[in-house]
Design an enzyme around this catalytic site. Structure first.
Site, short mmCIF file in Angstrom:
data_model
loop_
_atom_site.label_atom_id
_atom_site.label_comp_id
_atom_site.label_asym_id
_atom_site.label_seq_id
_atom_site.Cartn_x
_atom_site.Cartn_y
_atom_site.Cartn_z
N GLY A 234 -12.27 0.19 39.62
CA GLY A 234 -11.38 0.30 38.46
C GLY A 234 -10.39 -0.84 38.39
N GLY A 462 -13.89 4.05 44.85
CA GLY A 462 -14.48 3.21 45.88
C GLY A 462 -13.54 2.90 47.02
N GLY A 504 -2.44 6.67 44.75
CA GLY A 504 -3.40 7.76 44.83
C GLY A 504 -3.53 8.36 46.20
N THR A 629 -11.03 1.98 56.24
CA THR A 629 -10.92 1.85 54.78
C THR A 629 -9.69 1.03 54.40
OG1 THR A 629 -9.81 4.01 54.68
CG2 THR A 629 -12.19 3.98 54.32
N GLY A 699 -3.37 -0.48 48.58
CA GLY A 699 -4.48 -1.05 47.84
C GLY A 699 -4.17 -2.37 47.15
N GLU A 700 -2.90 -2.62 46.86
CA GLU A 700 -2.56 -3.80 46.07
C GLU A 700 -1.70 -4.82 46.81
OE1 GLU A 700 -2.25 -2.27 41.57
OE2 GLU A 700 -1.45 -0.88 43.05
#
Length: 741
Positions: A234, A462, A504, A629, A699-700
């Protein structure tokens, strides 16, 4: 289980092709297929549209235009977040940007729909569009920028502070349009079921998708059911729904049959939105000792005239370095192009690309080590909010990264080290990203067989959501991983903020943890009062949940037995997180993630070809749910930074407003050959102000600043500073030093 490098629990499904994505659902039987027809001008009006030939083509069931589209709900600007608003399409004859949908052709097969789409005849009266960002100087001030942050900030007296600085940097940088471009294009299947509508869609926030579809189609939200169990990436492009979803929904309701619509890759470039192009002025004033006295970051970027988007590009500058005199601002200029939207690390990625380049320029002007410069400007409290940091380890990231990378071997003088044909350079940057929290609910249910089911409308794009929720649930209830089942991406599950903004994982995991704690209390109350249980009368404080049992003082009982005897229908509990505005920690503390990136590049002395040789990132993100992850996410972000520094650039045709390189042949992204040796180190941490689990989103943060480390390495290798990103051969070559220099 939390903190273990567990393999992805959904990995076997994906590796064997059994993970079902939006376009792959067949539960409703044989669907129809839709194909979007896009405008071939960038501004103007439809004067004639003829669909007769298309309607007579083999297999065609429907051709929808603005003349035949059902009534739609309007965009409601009072709804705080864009992604929950109506998204009407085919609303009239006016064309607002190139590629805007002008028709949908629905046929029995995709090939028939695509062939018939070529038969739709559209005539236009073209208007004069505004397409060239560099051509227009008129700007305006938005009320706020993305995430509701203030448009401008000012602390102290910047003009006086900058004027009195001994060493100054005052430079203009530009960043291009960039796209998310996940592997799975935007796609949807809409299935009518009586008065209800089931939407299988590739989206990041199912609650937003449901509200958006319902308000656009003027349906009650409870009549719309969103299913998104697997999402093929996404990066912000699927936070909201797009035209393929609304068109599929209208067509399905009209024809009373399931309809699939997927964008082609070229349509994704024109219809989904992009990171705005920007012009950024960065001013740094410092003393000879390197301590900043003044810092200013002024940003001008493009926006769509009808749907405003102001990326918070200067926001991270507000918290990164200490300086008594400070200034940040955001301005917009309206262009007739697709709307701007959130692209991975919105604001931080382009903002830190420029600010961290400017810091490197300051270090060069001072003849100071860039790592030392940043350490000297480490603040003790948030310099603009004047609140303490919750948990800040940026200096630790800088020092550990420098040690591991071998930063002491950095060429002190640019363009001074060669390896045969290659000029060698080192570069580094700092990273910061705000940590966000949104309202999230999760249901955890314990069945009579001792298995747990965790349900939330949260999505997995993902990033590993299935895996980390399994780990948190297993630890919370003392169950083996294989006895925890995760159900995601359904709008009839408890509501979350979905996947995006690096919120999230922490939102959903915190809610799972709280649900498990409530469920444990229910079970302990049950056995304490149950004379049939070997744990009757136990002290809950001594209870241990492990391997599917609960025990204390030498006695134990299987969770399944407790549930079967006392709760034959199963027992469940919900856990929740608050919106950050309702959590006092987020006003009392500055809560961020941090990092430092180091890069080594080689630049061909004759051709200016740039090759990344190695890269290291060191990050402080609080507690880590799964190192495997997490590492994957951080490396992916760093690679995005390489793309932003060296390759990614969408080019607009100034005559039509079309992106001329709207495919992967022309829009370049890093491939395996571009990325040799990338390593990530995550410092141990626990931020108790962020949430009860001590974790923060990661994530960022990997993309934040990483592009600047590469650009700074190019400067160190060549002595050439490129301020118009990306750094490409034609910008670098004219300034290369001669080989015998």
């Amino acid at each position: 289980m939390i903190g273990q490098a567990v393999n992805r629990v959904d990995g076997p499904l994906k590796a064997t092709g059994r993970a079902t994505y939006a376009y792959e659902h067949w539960e409703a039987g044989q669907p129809l297929y839709g194909f979007i027809v896009g405008a071939t001008i960038g501004k103007g009006r439809i004067t004639r549209i003829d669909t007769e030939d298309a309607e007579r083509a083999p297999g065609v069931q429907l051709v929808m235009t603005y003349l035949t589209t059902p009534e739609q709900g309007p965009r409601d600007e009072s709804i705080p977040f864009e992604y929950w608003r109506a998204q009407p399409v085919l609303t009239g004859p006016d064309i607002h940007y190139y590629g805007e949908p002008v028709a949908l052709v629905v046929a029995e097969t995709l090939e028939e729909a695509r062939s018939a789409a070529d038969l739709v005849e559209v005539e236009y009266r073209a208007g004069r569009g505004r397409f060239d960002f560099g051509e227009f100087e008129d700007v305006y001030i938005p009320k706020t920028v993305n995430a509701g942050l203030p448009t401008d900030t000012a602390v102290g007296d910047f003009d006086a502070g900058f004027a009195g600085a001994e060493v100054k940097v005052d430079q203009q940088y530009t960043t291009p349009y960039e796209f998310s471009l996940p592997i799975e294009p935007n796609a949807c299947m809409a299935e009518p079921r009586g008065e209800d509508l089931v939407i299988y869609v590739s989206c990041q926030i199912t609650d937003a998708a449901r509200d958006s579809v319902a308000s656009t189609l003027r349906m009650a939200p409870e009549r719309v059911h969103i299913l998104a169990p697997f999402v093929g990436g996404g990066f912000g492009s699927k936070l909201g729904i797009h035209s393929e979803t609304i068109l599929a929904a209208f067509a399905a309701r009209t024809l009373r049959r399931p309809v699939k619509v997927a964008m082609t890759r070229q349509q994704v470039f024109q219809l989904v939105g992009m990171r705005p192009t920007s012009s950024q002025r960065v001013r740094l004033g410092a003393g000879r000792d390197g301590r900043l006295s003044a810092i200013a970051h002024d940003v001008t970027m493009h926006t769509n005239p009808d749907i405003e988007y102001a990326e918070q590009t200067a926001a991270t500058t507000r918290s990164l370095y200490a300086a008594p005199h400070r200034l940040t601002s955001h301005r917009l200029t309206a262009l007739d192009l697709p709307r701007g939207t959130d692209v991975r690390a919105p604001g931080e990625a382009p903002g830190m690309l420029t600010v961290e380049s400017a810091m490197d320029e300051l270090a060069d002007a001072l003849r100071m080590d860039p790592v030392e410069l940043r350490i000297r400007n480490e603040p003790t409290v948030d310099p603009e909010r004047d609140v303490p940091y919750s948990d800040r380890h940026l200096v630790d990231c800088l020092r550990e990264g420098a040690r591991r990378f071998g930063w002491e071997n950095r060429p002190a003088t640019p363009a001074s080290v060669r390896d045969g044909q290659w000029l060698i350079g080192y570069g580094m940057s700092a990273a910061i990203r705000g940590h966000f929290q949104g309202p999230t609910a999760v249901r955890v249910r314990l069945e009579t067989d001792g298995t747990a089911v965790i349900q939330t409308d949260m999505t997995d794009i993902g990033t590993g959501t299935y895996t980390i929720l399994t780990q948190v649930g297993a630890e919370g209830l003392g169950l083996p991983l294989e006895r925890v089942r995760i159900e995601l991406g359904r709008s009839d599950h408890p509501t979350s903020w979905g996947s995006g903004g690096s919120w999230g994982a922490t939102n959903s995991c915190t809610a799972v943890h709280r649900a498990c704690m409530t469920l444990r209390e229910k079970l302990l109350d049950t056995v304490r009062d149950d004379a049939r249980s070997p744990l009757h009368g136990l002290d809950p404080a001594n209870a241990v949940f492990s391997d599917g049992n609960v025990g204390t003082d030498g006695a134990s009982e299987a969770l399944g037995e407790i549930v079967a005897r006392n709760h034959p229908e199963g027992v469940e509990a919900e856990g929740r997180t608050l919106f950050m505005g309702d959590d006092p920690n987020y006003s009392a503390y500055s809560i961020n993630t941090y990092g430092a990136t180091f890069a080594e590049v080689g630049v061909d002395a004759d051709t200016a070809e740039i090759r990344l040789r190695r890269m290291l990132g060191v990050y402080s993100v609080g507690r880590v749910f799964n190192p495997k992850t997490a590492r994957s996410q951080l490396i992916g972000g760093m690679i995005w930074g390489v793309g932003a520094a060296l390759e990614e650039e969408a080019v607009v045709d100034p005559r039509s407003g079309a992106f001329v390189n709207r495919d992967f042949a022309g829009y370049l992204v890093p491939v395996h050959a571009d990325i040799p040796d990338v390593d990530v180190v995550v410092l141990e941490g626990y931020d108790d102000k962020a949430n009860v689990l001590g974790a923060k989103g990661l994530g960022e943060v990997g993309i934040c600043g990483s592009g600047a480390s590469v650009a700074n390495a190019v400067f160190n290798a060549t002595g050439v500073r490129v301020r118009d990103f990306p750094v490409t051969i034609e910008k670098l070559l004219p300034g290369l030093p001669p080989m015998d220099a």
